[in-house]
Design a protein around this motif. Structure first.
Motif, PDB file in Angstrom:
ATOM      1  N   THR A  10      38.602  28.344  41.346  1.00  0.00           N
ATOM      2  CA  THR A  10      39.018  27.301  42.286  1.00  0.00           C
ATOM      3  C   THR A  10      38.859  27.790  43.718  1.00  0.00           C
ATOM      4  N   PRO A  11      38.831  26.871  44.700  1.00  0.00           N
ATOM      5  CA  PRO A  11      38.747  27.287  46.105  1.00  0.00           C
ATOM      6  C   PRO A  11      39.877  28.232  46.503  1.00  0.00           C
ATOM      7  N   GLU A  12      41.074  27.998  45.969  1.00  0.00           N
ATOM      8  CA  GLU A  12      42.205  28.878  46.279  1.00  0.00           C
ATOM      9  C   GLU A  12      41.968  30.280  45.752  1.00  0.00           C
ATOM     10  N   GLU A  13      41.411  30.365  44.530  1.00  0.00           N
ATOM     11  CA  GLU A  13      41.132  31.682  43.948  1.00  0.00           C
ATOM     12  C   GLU A  13      40.019  32.389  44.705  1.00  0.00           C
ATOM     13  N   TRP A  14      39.003  31.615  45.174  1.00  0.00           N
ATOM     14  CA  TRP A  14      37.947  32.213  45.987  1.00  0.00           C
ATOM     15  C   TRP A  14      38.527  32.809  47.269  1.00  0.00           C
ATOM     16  N   GLN A  15      39.489  32.115  47.861  1.00  0.00           N
ATOM     17  CA  GLN A  15      40.125  32.615  49.070  1.00  0.00           C
ATOM     18  C   GLN A  15      40.862  33.911  48.798  1.00  0.00           C
ATOM     19  N   ARG A  16      41.593  33.952  47.662  1.00  0.00           N
ATOM     20  CA  ARG A  16      42.337  35.163  47.297  1.00  0.00           C
ATOM     21  C   ARG A  16      41.376  36.318  47.046  1.00  0.00           C
TER      22      ARG A  16
END
Length: 231
Positions: A10-16
């Motif tokens: 997910t985009p959130e996981e990519w950010q992390r």
């Protein structure tokens, strides 16, 4: 290639992942010394069994020897650590002293070591030594009068300032430490080289191993990637 399915992130996981990639991390390997060609296990030069108090082993001394091999070859910010414990020969063959037949479901030495490493934090890497948690043992058997048989696996950790540095210098580090060009590991419990092409212990590391544990070791070894510790 990425060690995860990029399509499901997910985009959130990519950010992390992106944020974590900018922080220091340690790659933890298991160095597996081989027995000499004319032996079935690790014995002393008289062919006798030998025991060692692991608390007395100079783990930092090995870290310093390995660190010296990197000097002038990679950035000084790349650091080598050696864990203050490792699987012994009975751990490697999955033998427990309190039972004659160890169940096949018993975890193997690699899985036990990974379980211990999952409890490690960056603060446990200090002055060349990785302090393993005492509350979780990677051994199947208790020590005998504070001593254990020869070590059969050394946890060697390499710390990088960030993931990009690891990508740039992992091959050079592995070549200096183990004599083979090896790329960034792709997954836990993965062998870092072809089965028919063992690595070689640096001469000073081989001498350290025999001096500390009193057993005869081959100069050949295997290298298994176990895990990564993140900040």
């Amino acid at each position: 290639m990425l060690p995860f399915d990029a399509e499901t992130v997910t985009p959130e996981e990519w950010q992390r992942i992106a944020e974590q990639a900018e922080k220091p991390l340690c790659f933890n390997f298991l160095l597996l010394p081989k027995v000499p060609d004319d032996a079935d296990t690790f014995l002393d030069r008289n062919g006798q069994g030998v025991m060692t108090c692991y608390d007395d082993v100079d783990w930092k001394g090995l870290a310093q020897l390995l660190q010296a091999r990197l000097e002038g070859q990679v950035p000084k910010s790349i650091k080598v650590y050696v864990a203050d414990d490792g699987p012994d020969i009975f751990d490697m063959v999955n033998v427990r002293h309190d039972r004659l037949d160890t169940p096949e479901t018993e975890s193997d030495f690699g899985s036990r070591t990974v379980q211990v490493l999952h409890q490690v934090a960056m603060a446990d890497y200090r002055a060349g030594v990785l302090r393993l948690p005492e509350e979780i043992s990677l051994h199947l058997n208790p020590p005998t009068r504070s001593q254990r048989p020869p070590i059969a696996g050394l946890v060697i950790s390499v710390k990088f300032t960030k993931m990009l540095q690891a990508v740039d210098y992992m091959s050079s580090v592995m070549e200096r430490l183990f004599g083979q060009l090896m790329a960034l590991p792709m997954g836990p419990m993965s062998l870092m080289h072809p089965m028919d092409e063992p690595c070689r212990l640096p001469p000073e590391a081989h001498a350290w191993l025999e001096a500390q544990f009193g057993a005869v070791y081959s100069d050949q070894c295997g290298v298994l990637f176990l895990s990564a510790t993140h900040s």
